[in-house]
Design an enzyme around this catalytic site. Structure first.
Site, PDB file in Angstrom:
ATOM      1  N   SER A 183      -9.597  -0.713   7.626  1.00 52.91           N
ATOM      2  CA  SER A 183      -9.090  -0.487   6.271  1.00 52.91           C
ATOM      3  C   SER A 183      -8.476  -1.662   5.550  1.00 52.91           C
ATOM      4  O   SER A 183      -8.193  -1.546   4.362  1.00 52.91           O
ATOM      5  CB  SER A 183      -8.076   0.658   6.291  1.00 52.91           C
ATOM      6  OG  SER A 183      -8.747   1.878   6.537  1.00 52.91           O
ATOM      7  N   SER A 191      -9.600   1.612   3.437  1.00 56.19           N
ATOM      8  CA  SER A 191      -8.839   2.404   2.493  1.00 56.19           C
ATOM      9  C   SER A 191      -7.789   1.612   1.715  1.00 56.19           C
ATOM     10  O   SER A 191      -7.132   2.169   0.841  1.00 56.19           O
ATOM     11  CB  SER A 191      -8.139   3.548   3.222  1.00 56.19           C
ATOM     12  OG  SER A 191      -7.264   3.034   4.177  1.00 56.19           O
ATOM     13  N   LYS A 195       0.855  -1.202   0.000  1.00 53.44           N
ATOM     14  CA  LYS A 195       0.000   0.000   0.000  1.00 53.44           C
ATOM     15  C   LYS A 195       0.885   1.243   0.000  1.00 53.44           C
ATOM     16  O   LYS A 195       1.941   1.281   0.661  1.00 53.44           O
ATOM     17  CB  LYS A 195      -0.877  -0.031   1.248  1.00 53.44           C
ATOM     18  CG  LYS A 195      -1.955   1.052   1.324  1.00 53.44           C
ATOM     19  CD  LYS A 195      -2.825   0.797   2.572  1.00 53.44           C
ATOM     20  CE  LYS A 195      -3.931   1.857   2.710  1.00 53.44           C
ATOM     21  NZ  LYS A 195      -4.726   1.628   3.927  1.00 53.44           N
TER      22      LYS A 195
END
Lengths: 479, 526
Positions: free
Chosen positions: B197, B173, B78
């Site tokens: 997330s 997210s 990420k």
């Protein structure tokens, strides 16, 4: 300005008006003497090339985390113990937020809620009147000692409308020592800070050299009439030496008194000391009242310290700090050293103060005493009156003295053995200052300063003198 | 084929035996990334360095000296983890073009194990959001939008609408990482989990999403959202793989003072057959408002599954669950306000051209660098941290947090081993529908089932369970005791085996695996 007792009043400026009580508190930041910074591994060094001692954490690169430096904690514990504080076995770290170019993270990590040490005291001595004849001991309460990060440095280049930022100092460990407003004038504050400086240097927790920014003092000053509540206080910053500290405080006290007596008011503001003009001026207060939005530092667990009782059996002693262990290893503090000097050598207390006040002087004195038969009580006179005043005149430190302790001891031995008179000794000393490498004995021989020990020879000389002055002798004998 | 295989049993063995080389694997993943570009799962693809890493891995395999199970395995990270030499943007203008000089500890650990870092995945800006729709590089599309399963169930729209507009979100997210794993472009991905997330997008994308216990995995190098709740998250296609990745990442890091000191021993998951000694708790408060009847039914079915297999299934109560949203909001925004204070344009990142004064430069930089969501949270957070508000909001929220955490302690003490809950309120929403509500509203709604685990620091995992009526993945969540990841993953693995979640059928993947494709019925391979 000299005050005679705690809260002693300053003579009123105008006749018939009530006396004023000045109140002085201090916030002192001492840079911790350590190899690396408080929360990162970058080095601590004075005057290194700009931005050469900056780790990723110091530059606030995203994703970096603080890691507590053990040595800094030990320094704070030592200092707390030396100042008679209670060491908090659990203390916490907080973030103090404000925006400034020299604060890369936008917050400083400090200890606002629960600092590492609280409720201590510092004793210091002052002379009453300017002679070192009468000393009085005073105490100032230490509110707390907290660990916190130093900021970087910013230099404003107005010519090019730019600000230059050097982060070498950002993140260096500081101990903030807060002294309660128990002082009443510049002299007291100066004496208290001087004593703190000596303590820190003895402990080695800070080198505490003001000129290098290792010791920074801010003064909180206010005045009020006896029986009335404390007045509005101002904060005085930008003080670069102990001498200026006293000046700044005394100036500010007078300024406030004058202002109030003229019907004005004191603003709760920050003022800078201008050493050239010898006065305090308001600092440009851009932010107004700051709300620092304190918040616990989430990346540092509470700091837990142990003592002999609470230390768990299986704990790896590398991983923990034992307060008692540190306490046992504290060196003699200045006050103890002075007592010992007085006791051991029979010198006066005020002498012991001077000995410790000058870096290396006590050691010099003790070396000389060891190497001479002269009584310490007599040696001290030579040290304080002759050696020290010479050094002061020429702005030299003890280390830089052209006369070493061996040489001085030799000289004093000649005096003690009555091979020279004390007048002669002073003459020899004056020659020795030139630092030409001659021994005292050589100078004595050169200048023919030897005392005559032979009785017969002396009688002959005296007789010759008398013989040459017959008239005076006749007048003298009947009387 | 290779791309669809689990690590431990299949791909690793294949690499070891030379049936496939790290370079081939890497090239295939890179090609697939290119052909699935429309998913917008990746912000940066590190093609050159990945191929180089693959080559080095290949050398090691040739010598018979692979570093471990992860050697040569393509992974994605990420874009809020620092990667030395590769841009780290957090999907924000503030860090556009920012190349970090250091690797996050977890990234370093993966690289030290020989993993091949394909690139950085897309997210909501600074990890603030539950849709992966609010980053400056645009939203991430859920690969299932293009699956046969979803297309078959989609009602064709009457008016001529671009069929592209039908795509559904990944959740967030860590949407990019979830999409990357789901679409077979990598075997594992790192996400982050602060309020859900990692688990939320895992549920929407039909992959395993593990949130480890706080303090187990180092956060050094993870750009923080909420320091006291953030954890690196692990996304994989099966539970066994999650255990492998966990094993390579967990353990004390001297650079992160919030990691525990205890030694961590990587473990292999046993094949649980007997669940009669297991006690599963069903927290009644997780029957939250807005929970779709579909998911409710699935949850119920799952509970029955355990019961029928001999486990003890009990209803439990976590009474303070309903306060978690408000509590989270206060604590999260307060930390955000603090963590974002460093972005002033001076040392790194975006700096505004405004240079009338330092203050005006700061203000312009921050307004230009941050999106509305970030700015909104900073303002809220600063409000809560004001001296006059601190006690009322921040301290109060900390107290409520303690109550929420204590709810779990009580339940686990009462003999329950593990909790079973839904992960999301419904399956993935179409993008156009999702953006009708603002980020804050969405986050508040979507985080309700996942937040509490972050408040309490507990480990939790999403296991893909079944497809919804619309042909989209639905997952269920297991929450375990602190540092009991082994138990948590063992139960999750058992459950995974029972439900046999179908594999996504993607055209693009089929094309890549032409010739070597073997039809697989499920994603679990134990």
């Amino acid at each position: 300005v000299a005050c005679n007792a705690r809260g002693g009043a300053v003579p009123a400026g105008k006749s018939g008006l009530a006396p004023w009580i000045p109140v002085v508190g201090l916030e002192i930041h001492a840079q911790i003497s350590s190899n690396s910074k408080l929360f990162s591994g970058s080095q601590v060094q004075f005057a290194a090339p700009p931005n050469s001692l900056v780790s990723f954490f110091d530059a606030s690169l995203p994703g970096t985390l603080p890691v507590l430096n053990r040595r800094c904690v030990e320094a704070a514990v030592m200092t707390g113990l030396a100042l008679n504080c209670s060491i908090n076995k659990k203390s916490l770290f907080d973030r103090k937020h404000y925006f400034y170019a020299d604060l890369p993270a936008g917050y400083q990590i400090t200890q606002q809620r629960v600092p590492i040490a609280v409720n201590g005291s510092l004793s210091y001595s002052l002379c009453i009147d300017n002679k070192m004849s009468q000393m009085v001991t005073k105490t100032v309460r230490i509110k707390q000692i907290q660990l916190e990060q130093d900021s970087g440095k910013s230099l404003h280049d107005d010519a090019r409308s730019q600000t230059l930022v050097d982060l070498n100092r950002a993140g260096v460990g500081l101990m903030e020592v807060v002294m309660e407003p128990d002082m009443c004038c510049g002299e007291e504050a100066a004496a208290a800070v001087r004593e703190l400086q000596l303590i820190l240097q003895t402990l080695g927790s800070s080198q505490a050299v003001m000129a290098e920014g290792q010791l920074r003092v801010d003064a909180n000053v206010s005045v009020h009439h006896p029986g009335e509540p404390y007045g509005v206080r101002t904060e005085v910053k930008n003080i670069n030496s102990i001498r200026f500290l006293a000046k700044a405080i005394d100036y500010e006290i007078h300024r406030q008194i004058e202002e109030l007596e003229n019907g004005g008011t004191i603003l709760n503001e920050t003022r800078a000391f201008d050493s050239k003009l010898g006065c305090t001026v308001p600092m440009r207060d851009k932010e107004g009242k700051q709300d620092y939005r304190f918040m616990p530092e989430p990346n540092l667990p509470p700091l837990i310290l142990y003592d002999a009782k609470s230390l768990p059996a299986n704990m790896n002693h590398q991983q923990v700090i034992n307060i008692d262990w540190i306490h046992e290893r504290l060196p003699d503090l200045p006050s103890v050293k002075r007592e010992k000097l007085v006791e051991q050598y029979g010198i006066l207390p005020e002498h012991s103060f001077t000995l410790l006040n000058e870096d290396g002087l006590a050691g010099f004195f003790e070396s000389v005493v060891k190497q001479t038969q002269m009584k310490p009580k007599k040696v001290i006179g030579w040290i304080l009156n002759d050696l020290l005043s010479y050094l002061k005149q020429h702005s030299l430190t003890v280390k830089e003295s052209p006369v070493s302790c061996f040489v001085l001891a030799d000289l004093l031995n000649l005096l003690e053995k009555k091979e020279i008179s004390s007048t002669a000794a002073k003459q020899v000393l004056a020659e020795l200052w030139k630092g030409e490498g001659k021994t005292p004995l050589e100078i004595v021989k050169e200048q023919k300063l030897e005392l005559l020990q032979d009785q017969k020879e002396l009688e002959q000389i005296c007789q010759a003198v008398i013989d040459g002055q017959e008239n005076e002798v006749i007048i003298m004998v009947p009387g | 084929t290779r791309l669809k295989e689990g690590l431990r049993s299949q791909v690793s063995a294949a690499l070891k035996e030379g049936r496939v080389t790290p370079t081939e694997l890497c090239q295939r993943c890179l090609a697939l990334i290119k052909s699935t570009k429309f998913l917008n799962a990746y912000i940066t693809v590190a093609e050159e360095t990945a191929l180089k890493q693959a080559e080095e891995s290949e050398e090691r395999y040739k010598k018979g000296q692979p570093l471990g199970v992860l050697d040569g395995i393509p992974v994605a990270v990420k874009d809020n983890f620092n990667t030395a030499g590769i841009e780290t943007t957090c999907a924000s203008n503030m860090l556009r073009g920012y190349v970090s000089p250091y690797n996050a500890t977890v990234v370093q650990k993966l690289l030290d194990q020989g993993a091949v870092l394909l690139g950085k995945t897309n997210l909501d800006e600074f990890a603030m959001g539950s849709g992966s729709t609010d980053g400056v590089f645009g939203p991430v599309r859920n690969p299932w939008s293009y699956s046969r399963q979803y297309k078959e169930k989609s009602v064709p729209k009457p008016h001529s609408e671009d069929k592209e507009s039908n795509w559904v979100i990944t959740g967030g997210s860590s949407g990019g990482s979830a999409a990357a794993v789901s679409s077979f472009t990598c075997f594992a991905a790192l996400g982050s989990d602060t309020g859900g997330s990692t688990r939320n997008p895992a549920a929407h994308c039909g992959v395993v999403g593990l949130k480890p216990t706080y303090g187990l995995i180092s956060r050094h190098g993870l750009i923080p959202l909420v320091n006291s709740m953030d954890v690196p998250g692990i996304l994989t296609r099966c539970v066994d793989d999650a255990a492998v990745v966990l094993g390579s990442l967990a353990g004390h890091d001297p650079k992160d003072s919030t990691t525990i000191q205890d030694d961590f021993k990587p473990f292999e998951l046993p094949n649980l057959t007997d669940v009669s000694k297991l006690s599963v708790g069903i927290p009644k408060e997780y029957h939250a408002p807005g929970l779709s009847s579909e998911i409710l039914a699935l949850w119920s079915k799952a509970a029955d599954l355990f019961k029928n297999a001999g486990a003890k299934v009990v209803e439990v109560s976590l009474p303070h669950t309903r306060y978690s949203i408000v509590c989270y909001h206060v604590l999260c925004t307060a930390e955000v306000a603090s963590n974002m204070a460093r972005f002033d344009g001076l040392e790194y990142g975006h700096r505004s051209g405004m240079n009338e004064s330092t203050e005006s430069m700061y203000a312009a930089t921050r307004r230009e660098g941050f999106n509305e969501v970030v700015r909104g949270r900073i303002l809220s957070g600063n409000y809560f941290l004001l001296k006059q508000n601190y006690e009322k909001y921040f301290v109060k929220a900390q107290k409520v947090r303690r109550l929420i955490a204590n709810d779990f302690v009580k339940v686990f003490r009462s003999g329950v081993d593990i909790l079973l809950t839904p992960t999301t309120l419904s399956d993935a929403a179409p993008y156009l529908e999702f953006i009708q509500e603002d980020n804050r509203t969405r986050s508040a709604q979507d985080d309700i089932l996942t937040q509490a685990a972050n408040m309490a620091g507990l480990p939790a995992i999403n296991v893909p369970t079944a497809l919804s009526e619309r042909g989209l993945p639905v997952g269920l969540q297991f929450i375990g005791r602190s540092f009991q990841e082994k138990q948590l993953l063992t139960v999750a693995k058992w459950f995974e085996k029972q439900v046999q979640f179908p594999m996504i059928q993607l055209e693009e993947v089929k094309r890549q695996d032409n010739g070597v494709f073997q039809h697989q019925k499920s994603a679990s391979f134990s």
